[in-house]
Design a protein around this motif. Structure first.
Motif, PDB file in Angstrom:
ATOM      1  N   TRP A  65     -31.175  61.568  36.692  1.00  0.00           N
ATOM      2  CA  TRP A  65     -29.896  62.100  37.165  1.00  0.00           C
ATOM      3  C   TRP A  65     -29.929  62.437  38.664  1.00  0.00           C
ATOM      4  CZ3 TRP A  65     -31.815  62.629  32.353  1.00  0.00           C
ATOM      5  CH2 TRP A  65     -30.992  62.242  31.299  1.00  0.00           C
ATOM      6  N   SER A  66     -31.033  62.139  39.338  1.00  0.00           N
ATOM      7  CA  SER A  66     -31.175  62.507  40.745  1.00  0.00           C
ATOM      8  C   SER A  66     -30.063  61.915  41.605  1.00  0.00           C
ATOM      9  CB  SER A  66     -32.541  62.052  41.276  1.00  0.00           C
ATOM     10  OG  SER A  66     -33.577  62.679  40.537  1.00  0.00           O
ATOM     11  N   GLY A  67     -29.614  60.704  41.246  1.00  0.00           N
ATOM     12  CA  GLY A  67     -28.590  60.033  42.032  1.00  0.00           C
ATOM     13  C   GLY A  67     -27.239  60.725  41.994  1.00  0.00           C
ATOM     14  N   GLU A  68     -27.056  61.665  41.073  1.00  0.00           N
ATOM     15  CA  GLU A  68     -25.785  62.404  41.039  1.00  0.00           C
ATOM     16  C   GLU A  68     -25.684  63.409  42.172  1.00  0.00           C
ATOM     17  OE1 GLU A  68     -25.259  64.206  37.222  1.00  0.00           O
ATOM     18  OE2 GLU A  68     -24.900  62.286  36.208  1.00  0.00           O
ATOM     19  N   LEU A  69     -26.822  63.774  42.768  1.00  0.00           N
ATOM     20  CA  LEU A  69     -26.820  64.844  43.768  1.00  0.00           C
ATOM     21  C   LEU A  69     -27.138  64.364  45.177  1.00  0.00           C
ATOM     22  CD1 LEU A  69     -28.599  67.602  41.655  1.00  0.00           C
ATOM     23  CD2 LEU A  69     -26.159  67.404  42.159  1.00  0.00           C
ATOM     24  N   ALA A  70     -27.765  63.184  45.291  1.00  0.00           N
ATOM     25  CA  ALA A  70     -28.115  62.691  46.628  1.00  0.00           C
ATOM     26  C   ALA A  70     -28.156  61.173  46.590  1.00  0.00           C
ATOM     27  CB  ALA A  70     -29.469  63.253  47.060  1.00  0.00           C
ATOM     28  N   GLU A  71     -28.115  60.580  47.786  1.00  0.00           N
ATOM     29  CA  GLU A  71     -28.249  59.128  47.875  1.00  0.00           C
ATOM     30  C   GLU A  71     -29.705  58.776  47.641  1.00  0.00           C
ATOM     31  OE1 GLU A  71     -26.101  56.590  48.398  1.00  0.00           O
ATOM     32  OE2 GLU A  71     -24.530  58.104  48.115  1.00  0.00           O
ATOM     33  N   VAL A  72     -29.986  58.206  46.501  1.00  0.00           N
ATOM     34  CA  VAL A  72     -31.373  57.959  46.162  1.00  0.00           C
ATOM     35  C   VAL A  72     -31.417  56.738  45.234  1.00  0.00           C
ATOM     36  CG1 VAL A  72     -31.303  59.599  44.237  1.00  0.00           C
ATOM     37  CG2 VAL A  72     -33.473  59.140  45.350  1.00  0.00           C
TER      38      VAL A  72
END
Lengths: 392, 392
Positions: free
Chosen positions: B237-244
């Motif tokens: 879910w990291s992509g929900e908070l930053a461009e990754v």
């Protein structure tokens, strides 16, 4: 008072019928509506369930299916369910679009031919279909299906809704459901006169109108419920309480969740030598059943059982691969030596049997209640427990 | 204060390490120790996990495995677990009997040969075995196994025990675990300065020593937790908070219950083109994993996934058929374009990454914490988030 030992679909149906006739009745079960009734797929399919060597079972099944529509309507009314809806007759998800038996290889095709000939001889409506006709009826069927046999009168129902409705109807009629295990039948001068409950004192189910327990007694092992008649409807566990030729036949069954319905009717087939069936529910559930294993009182869901169900279901309808697995359970069917149930009195006064329904408990529950009311003397003879020498 | 977003094995390990260094830290996760960490099999198998095209991943894995024994010992002590027992080191079920990679066909055999040659070039201990030698080590292996490769140093651990121990250790050290979802990173002048919590006001986990939340603010959408540094350890879910460049890679995994252990070490193989592994636990559990599916945020257990696991496990070890199915879950691994994790700062001040561990989150959790403490500068370079142009 009649005491019904066993709160599965058979015991509850018998109790409900007795209650409607105004007879005082109590059901005893540590966990009503569980066991085989909870696991069952609910096929009401006398025609497709039978092989041409089992004419008595077929007769019984056909008579049992005929009783279902009126039973369902009366049950829905008594339980306060809506009379009909998108999910089939009476909120019980009773549907009657028929069963399609399909064949893959030459052997299967020959077996279907034999079955069709047998059915026609008995004036039972079946229809022989090509592979293409099968896929026209059920487009999700595997391309390798070569032919089929349609039993248009076969039906199915959601057994979990049926037992839930029966419990509601019984509660509304004030029938006590004692949540306890019966440790033994109580005998007086060679007659059964009650049941002894295991463990701590039992309490009747909550709810209005629960009658007090008829008679209790403080002997070792637990309370005694006195009964004019004990009806043994304990399914695979019946042999724990009486001499009865009933053995557990394990079935593992899987429920898949389907966003769009994959099938419009029950589909059966023989894959790798084992029969598999798919039962679509109104709520999008697709039931895949069932293994048949002779392993004693084993209710584990196993890797091998699950594998077999998944492999065979994929073979019939490849699209099941995408469906979510909602539930897998194992239940124990009460099998008998001749695959016919035991319904009626045996040799012991005060003891009546309603067990041994094997794969047909849901189908035959209404008929079983009718037989016990003396309505089907010819069929009753087929199911007479006295046909077995060892019966109590 | 550091705020760790994500309470899986990576986030909890980082938080625990920071807490041990005396740094104030808070973990935020709506449901700690769930997700991929809950689904993971816990193989600590850098050697057998790798293909000969992935030398950097192998270097990372070998370094990660080396950190595990000390990590486990310290964690057990901090969590108050017994130091050792029948279920493996430190009550975490850490075992190091090695991994056995087996081959069925000529292609598999050739692949094992290539892998063995690659390993030997890197001075990594592996042993090439015949089919008979494999079955001498693991008698339950299928007779059709033609050969194998033993990585004697590979280990495994029970990830559910690891995350439970981490939560206990954090609680004992007074680290707050905020059970809430982070709706966004809070930015001030181009730097990340905190996180905004979704939904109703969050409460720190019960337990002694929970520090009050650092700073809160009443803006729309929920409370803000101010942070000197935010560590993004939100897995898939990291992509929900930053461009990754992290994408969810679904894995379905099954737990079987085995009365007697069928295997003494991890066994892997490629069946019908898909890799399958079996991981034995000290408590008799046998883990079968795992599918790899690119389906977005889909965590349904499907008929097809389950079928694949069962089919492949039977092929490796036919005896699994008899085992009880205890549990089937699906998790989402955080995949990256080069299969390497993202560890360290990116381009935004105040934001650090600890994500993208794909299949290696459990293996690399201790190493990840070490890299963030500046202990492994060479490996840190391999994992630098800055290698991706799109990173925030």
């Amino acid at each position: 008072m009649d005491v019904i030992v066993g709160g599965g679909v058979v015991g509850l149906s018998v109790a409900w019928r007795l209650a409607r006739e105004g007879r005082p009745v109590t059901v005893v079960d540590p966990s009503p509506a569980s066991g085989a009734s909870h696991a069952a797929a609910g096929m009401l399919a006398p025609v497709s369930e039978v092989t041409y060597t089992e004419a008595p079972l077929l007769r019984l099944g056909v008579a049992a299916l005929r009783r279902w529509p009126a039973f369902a309507t009366a049950l829905a009314e008594d339980a306060g369910l809506p009379p009909a809806g998108p999910e089939g007759v009476s909120g019980l998800d009773l549907r009657a679009e028929g069963t399609l038996d399909v064949a893959f290889g030459a052997d299967d095709m020959a077996a279907l031919d034999e079955l069709a000939a047998f059915m026609e001889k008995l004036d039972l409506p079946v229809e022989r279909l090509t592979g293409r006709e099968c896929r026209r009826l059920e487009p999700m069927l595997a391309p390798s299906v070569r032919g089929g046999l349609l039993a248009p009168g076969d039906a199915w129902v959601n057994p979990r809704r049926v037992t839930a409705a029966l419990l509601t109807a019984l509660e509304r009629r004030g029938v006590p459901i004692v949540r306890a295990r019966v440790s033994e039948l109580v005998r007086t001068d060679g007659a059964v006169t009650g049941v002894r409950l295991a463990g701590p004192p039992a309490v009747p189910a909550e709810g209005r109108g629960s009658a007090p327990l008829a008679a209790t007694e403080g002997r070792a092992g637990g309370e005694v419920l006195a009964a004019e008649r004990v009806v043994l409807a304990a399914g695979a566990w019946s042999g724990e309480l009486a001499e009865v030729p009933v053995r557990p036949v394990k079935g593992q069954i899987m429920r898949l969740r389907s966003p769009q319905p994959l099938l419009t009717r029950c589909v059966r087939g023989t894959v790798h030598g084992s029969p598999v069936y798919l039962v679509p529910r109104g709520d999008g559930e697709l039931v895949v059943g069932a293994t048949q294993e002779e392993l004693g009182y084993d209710t584990r869901v196993t890797a091998g059982g699950l594998y077999e169900l998944l492999r065979d279901a994929r073979e019939l309808v490849p699209g099941v691969t995408e469906l979510e697995v909602a539930d897998v359970v194992a239940g124990l069917r009460p099998g008998t030596p001749d695959n016919l149930p035991l319904i009626g009195p045996g040799r012991t006064p005060g003891l009546t049997y309603a067990t041994g329904h094997h794969r047909g408990g849901v189908l035959m529950a209404p008929l079983t209640a009718a037989i016990l009311m003396g309505e089907e003397s010819e069929l009753a003879a087929l199911c007479s427990p006295g046909r077995f020498r060892e019966i109590s």
